[in-house]
Design a protein around this motif. Structure first.
Motif, PDB file in Angstrom:
ATOM      1  N   CYS A   2      64.085-130.269   6.020  1.00  0.00           N
ATOM      2  CA  CYS A   2      63.917-131.556   5.655  1.00  0.00           C
ATOM      3  C   CYS A   2      62.463-132.112   5.278  1.00  0.00           C
ATOM      4  O   CYS A   2      61.493-131.623   5.779  1.00  0.00           O
ATOM      5  CB  CYS A   2      64.251-132.413   6.894  1.00  0.00           C
ATOM      6  N   HIS A   4      61.036-134.613   5.527  1.00  0.00           N
ATOM      7  CA  HIS A   4      60.320-135.577   6.564  1.00  0.00           C
ATOM      8  C   HIS A   4      59.449-134.728   7.574  1.00  0.00           C
ATOM      9  O   HIS A   4      57.988-134.917   7.673  1.00  0.00           O
ATOM     10  CB  HIS A   4      61.323-136.336   7.299  1.00  0.00           C
ATOM     11  N   MET A   5      60.044-133.928   8.385  1.00  0.00           N
ATOM     12  CA  MET A   5      59.258-133.262   9.447  1.00  0.00           C
ATOM     13  C   MET A   5      59.966-131.919   9.733  1.00  0.00           C
ATOM     14  O   MET A   5      59.723-131.259  10.824  1.00  0.00           O
ATOM     15  CB  MET A   5      59.173-133.862  10.662  1.00  0.00           C
ATOM     16  N   GLY A   6      60.661-131.288   8.688  1.00  0.00           N
ATOM     17  CA  GLY A   6      61.288-130.118   8.615  1.00  0.00           C
ATOM     18  C   GLY A   6      62.624-129.929   9.597  1.00  0.00           C
ATOM     19  O   GLY A   6      62.642-128.777   9.961  1.00  0.00           O
ATOM     20  N   GLY A   7      63.159-130.956   9.781  1.00  0.00           N
ATOM     21  CA  GLY A   7      64.389-130.732  10.472  1.00  0.00           C
ATOM     22  C   GLY A   7      65.259-129.794   9.587  1.00  0.00           C
ATOM     23  O   GLY A   7      65.279-129.502   8.609  1.00  0.00           O
ATOM     24  N   CYS A  21      69.918-135.752   7.974  1.00  0.00           N
ATOM     25  CA  CYS A  21      69.187-134.987   8.728  1.00  0.00           C
ATOM     26  C   CYS A  21      69.496-135.197  10.197  1.00  0.00           C
ATOM     27  O   CYS A  21      69.414-136.347  10.722  1.00  0.00           O
ATOM     28  CB  CYS A  21      67.644-135.015   8.520  1.00  0.00           C
ATOM     29  N   TRP A  23      67.629-134.812  12.801  1.00  0.00           N
ATOM     30  CA  TRP A  23      66.505-135.257  13.769  1.00  0.00           C
ATOM     31  C   TRP A  23      66.332-136.726  13.495  1.00  0.00           C
ATOM     32  O   TRP A  23      66.085-137.270  14.727  1.00  0.00           O
ATOM     33  CB  TRP A  23      65.269-134.349  13.207  1.00  0.00           C
ATOM     34  N   HIS A  24      66.142-137.381  12.391  1.00  0.00           N
ATOM     35  CA  HIS A  24      65.702-138.580  12.243  1.00  0.00           C
ATOM     36  C   HIS A  24      66.429-139.436  11.330  1.00  0.00           C
ATOM     37  O   HIS A  24      66.338-140.557  11.012  1.00  0.00           O
ATOM     38  CB  HIS A  24      64.018-138.838  11.992  1.00  0.00           C
ATOM     39  N   GLY A  25      67.655-138.840  10.948  1.00  0.00           N
ATOM     40  CA  GLY A  25      68.744-139.552  10.109  1.00  0.00           C
ATOM     41  C   GLY A  25      68.258-139.972   8.690  1.00  0.00           C
ATOM     42  O   GLY A  25      69.157-140.521   7.878  1.00  0.00           O
ATOM     43  N   SER A  26      67.100-139.183   8.000  1.00  0.00           N
ATOM     44  CA  SER A  26      66.990-139.394   6.718  1.00  0.00           C
ATOM     45  C   SER A  26      68.322-138.786   6.137  1.00  0.00           C
ATOM     46  O   SER A  26      68.917-137.781   6.213  1.00  0.00           O
ATOM     47  CB  SER A  26      65.875-138.550   6.054  1.00  0.00           C
ATOM     48  N   PRO A  39      63.820-141.790   7.252  1.00  0.00           N
ATOM     49  CA  PRO A  39      62.238-142.157   6.959  1.00  0.00           C
ATOM     50  C   PRO A  39      61.771-141.343   6.045  1.00  0.00           C
ATOM     51  O   PRO A  39      60.624-141.405   5.841  1.00  0.00           O
ATOM     52  CB  PRO A  39      61.716-141.843   8.624  1.00  0.00           C
TER      53      PRO A  39
HETATM   54  S1  FES Z   1      62.894-134.188  10.061  1.00  0.00           S
HETATM   55 FE1  FES Z   1      64.555-135.088   9.039  1.00  0.00          FE
HETATM   56  S2  FES Z   1      64.511-137.122   9.185  1.00  0.00           S
HETATM   57 FE2  FES Z   1      62.958-136.391  10.112  1.00  0.00          FE
END
Ligand code: FES
Length: 76
Positions: A2, A4-7, A21, A23-26, A39
Motif C-alpha cells: 500500500c 500509505h504505510m506499506g500494508g 487495504c 491495515w487502515h482501509g484505503s 488515508p
Molecule cells: S497501510 Fe494501507 S491504508 Fe494504511
C-alpha cells in the motif's frame, strides 16, 4: 504494498473493482491504481498485462516504447 504505510494489498478485500487495504482501509481502483479513499493520498502503480506462451507479462502503464503503444488501451 500500500502507498500509505506499506500494508499488504494482496490480503485486501476486493469489491466493486477496488481493493481495500487491510491495515487502515484505503481503497484503490484495480483498473488504474487510483486512490478512491484514504488515508492514502497517492495512487498505486498500475500495469498492462498479457499472457504469452503461458507466462504473465507486465509493463508499468505509460512506459510503452515509441511506436509500440496499444491503440486499444484506454487508461481513462
Ligand atoms: S497501510 Fe494501507 S491504508 Fe494504511
Amino acid at each position: 504494498s500500500c502507498s500509505h504505510m506499506g500494508g499488504p494489498l494482496s490480503q485486501g478485500a476486493i469489491e466493486d473493482g477496488c481493493v481495500r487495504c487491510p491495515w487502515h482501509g484505503s481503497v484503490f481502483r484495480l483498473q488504474d491504481g487510483w486512490n478512491v479513499r484514504g488515508p492514502a493520498t497517492a495512487p498505486q502503480p498500475a500495469f498492462d498485462t498479457r499472457i504469452t506462451d503461458g507466462h504473465v507479462e507486465a509493463r508499468l502503464l505509460g512506459t510503452e516504447a515509441a511506436g509500440t503503444a496499444d491503440p486499444s488501451h484506454d487508461p481513462a
